[in-house]
Design an enzyme around this catalytic site. Structure first.
Site, PDB file in Angstrom:
ATOM      1  N   LYS A  65      45.082  39.369  28.560  1.00 35.38           N
ATOM      2  CA  LYS A  65      44.451  40.537  29.185  1.00 35.38           C
ATOM      3  C   LYS A  65      45.240  41.831  28.977  1.00 35.38           C
ATOM      4  O   LYS A  65      44.658  42.913  28.944  1.00 35.38           O
ATOM      5  CB  LYS A  65      44.215  40.288  30.679  1.00 35.38           C
ATOM      6  N   ALA A 127      51.240  40.144  44.232  1.00 35.91           N
ATOM      7  CA  ALA A 127      51.472  41.462  43.636  1.00 35.91           C
ATOM      8  C   ALA A 127      51.517  41.345  42.115  1.00 35.91           C
ATOM      9  O   ALA A 127      52.119  42.167  41.428  1.00 35.91           O
ATOM     10  CB  ALA A 127      52.765  42.064  44.180  1.00 35.91           C
TER      11      ALA A 127
HETATM   12  P1  ATR Z   1      48.703  36.630  38.146  1.00 33.59           P
HETATM   13  O1  ATR Z   1      48.457  37.417  36.901  1.00 33.59           O
HETATM   14  O2  ATR Z   1      47.916  35.364  38.254  1.00 33.59           O
HETATM   15  O3  ATR Z   1      48.608  37.451  39.371  1.00 33.59           O
HETATM   16  P2  ATR Z   1      51.584  36.800  38.015  1.00 33.59           P
HETATM   17  O4  ATR Z   1      51.501  38.186  37.557  1.00 33.59           O
HETATM   18  O5  ATR Z   1      52.543  35.833  37.389  1.00 33.59           O
HETATM   19  O6  ATR Z   1      50.176  36.062  37.970  1.00 33.59           O
HETATM   20  O7  ATR Z   1      51.872  36.851  39.603  1.00 33.59           O
HETATM   21  C1  ATR Z   1      51.984  35.692  40.329  1.00 33.59           C
HETATM   22  C2  ATR Z   1      51.903  36.064  41.803  1.00 33.59           C
HETATM   23  O8  ATR Z   1      51.865  34.853  42.565  1.00 33.59           O
HETATM   24  C3  ATR Z   1      53.089  36.850  42.308  1.00 33.59           C
HETATM   25  O9  ATR Z   1      52.664  37.687  43.342  1.00 33.59           O
HETATM   26  C4  ATR Z   1      54.011  35.739  42.830  1.00 33.59           C
HETATM   27  O10 ATR Z   1      54.940  36.150  43.800  1.00 33.59           O
HETATM   28  P3  ATR Z   1      56.383  36.770  43.323  1.00 33.59           P
HETATM   29  O11 ATR Z   1      56.084  38.159  42.851  1.00 33.59           O
HETATM   30  O12 ATR Z   1      57.196  36.745  44.554  1.00 33.59           O
HETATM   31  O13 ATR Z   1      56.879  35.865  42.248  1.00 33.59           O
HETATM   32  C5  ATR Z   1      52.971  34.842  43.457  1.00 33.59           C
HETATM   33  N1  ATR Z   1      53.399  33.438  43.648  1.00 33.59           N
HETATM   34  C6  ATR Z   1      53.545  32.481  42.718  1.00 33.59           C
HETATM   35  N2  ATR Z   1      53.892  31.318  43.283  1.00 33.59           N
HETATM   36  C7  ATR Z   1      53.972  31.540  44.620  1.00 33.59           C
HETATM   37  C8  ATR Z   1      54.292  30.735  45.759  1.00 33.59           C
HETATM   38  N3  ATR Z   1      54.582  29.442  45.628  1.00 33.59           N
HETATM   39  N4  ATR Z   1      54.229  31.305  46.985  1.00 33.59           N
HETATM   40  C9  ATR Z   1      53.927  32.597  47.122  1.00 33.59           C
HETATM   41  N5  ATR Z   1      53.622  33.429  46.091  1.00 33.59           N
HETATM   42  C10 ATR Z   1      53.649  32.896  44.863  1.00 33.59           C
END
Ligand code: ATR
Length: 277
Positions: A65, A127
């Site tokens: 994307k 985020a």
């Molecule tokens: P996407 O494009 O799917 O949003 P990304 O940009 O990799 O994927 O973002 C993943 C999001 O999921 C982030 O907000 C991440 O939190 P962090 O910024 O603290 O890493 C969140 N995330 C992933 N695993 C998580 C978990 N087990 N609990 C809470 N938040 C999680």
């Protein structure tokens, strides 16, 4: 025949070809929609080949994307806000990039789930790209407040700051999960990737106002990990992201074909199949 495809890696299990084929049948449009597997280092070449073979448009999924955003020669305001493109349209004057994910979410919430966003307290968890894509369409629906919470609080704060100019009358705030303690929300949307690893964000309890909706952008058979925790807290209004998937597809179809399909029967078929899987 007008050709479209969804491009990604991996792509074999995408539901998009079935969704668009159903939309085409329903609206009497003649088109072909397939999957296109691009090598991880070969996105631009794959798009160019598809375009020069007469392709009219592409949906773009993981992990391309951001590359699609960079490739587009013109971008819609919602694509600019999302920082990502999920829909490419090939036009005589260039490649137009749009992002229908956030609009699909809002349409699922309002049309399919009968949820009013205007004047309500909305909590958006995460985020990353998924949260960013949802922010502008959510703000445009004029909730009274939009709270952004993320495991890494600083990312949520930075993201909220970048959207402050679009907040209008909505109270926009951000922080970490522990900062949410003592607050209540009418609509909680999980845009974290936690459900992918069968985890739920570590939220304080008591966040759900009476009658609140808990929504997970992910979907699967039965409750996602996040929806299971919301249900255990007594939330009865729950929804996963299957409706968002169908609605973002409908928004792309509308862009390409100028006609909005009726998503209800297509969503019902996918839901039946998912439950039986
Ligand atoms: P996407 O494009 O799917 O949003 P990304 O940009 O990799 O994927 O973002 C993943 C999001 O999921 C982030 O907000 C991440 O939190 P962090 O910024 O603290 O890493 C969140 N995330 C992933 N695993 C998580 C978990 N087990 N609990 C809470 N938040 C999680």
């Amino acid at each position: 025949m007008d050709r479209y495809a969804v491009i990604g890696n991996p792509i074999a299990h995408s539901k998009s070809p079935r969704i668009h084929a159903a939309f085409a049948r329903q609206t009497g449009q003649t088109l072909e929609y397939s999957t296109l597997l691009a090598p991880l280092e070969g996105f631009v070449t794959a798009v160019e080949n598809f375009r020069s073979a007469g392709g009219r448009g592409l949906n773009v999924t993981v992990p391309f994307k951001l590359e699609a955003f960079a490739l587009a020669s013109q971008r819609s305001p919602r694509a600019e806000a999302a920082g990502a493109v999920n829909t490419l349209t090939f036009r005589a004057d260039g490649i137009h990039g749009d992002n229908t994910d956030g609009a699909g979410l809002v349409r699922d919430l309002t049309t399919n789930l009968g949820c009013t966003l205007a004047g309500r307290r909305v909590l958006l968890l995460g985020a990353g790209g998924a949260a960013r894509g949802a922010l502008l369409p959510l703000l445009q629906a004029a909730p009274s407040s939009l709270t952004l919470a993320n495991r890494s609080a600083d990312k949520a704060v930075a993201l909220a700051e970048s959207f402050r100019p679009s907040a209008n009358g909505t109270m926009l705030s951000a922080g970490g999960f522990p900062d949410l303690a003592g607050q209540q929300f009418d609509i909680v949307i999980n845009a974290t990737a936690a459900s992918l690893s069968s985890e739920a964000p570590a939220l304080p309890t008591g966040l759900y106002a009476p009658g609140a909706l808990a929504y997970d952008m992910m979907y699967g058979k039965g409750d996602t990990a996040y929806l299971a925790t919301a249900r255990a807290e007594g939330v009865t209004h729950l929804a996963d992201g299957l409706g968002m998937l169908v609605e973002q597809a409908a928004e792309s179809f509308l862009l390409w074909r100028g006609v909005r399909p009726n998503t209800g029967p297509v969503l019902a078929d996918l839901r039946r199949e998912l439950s039986a899987a």
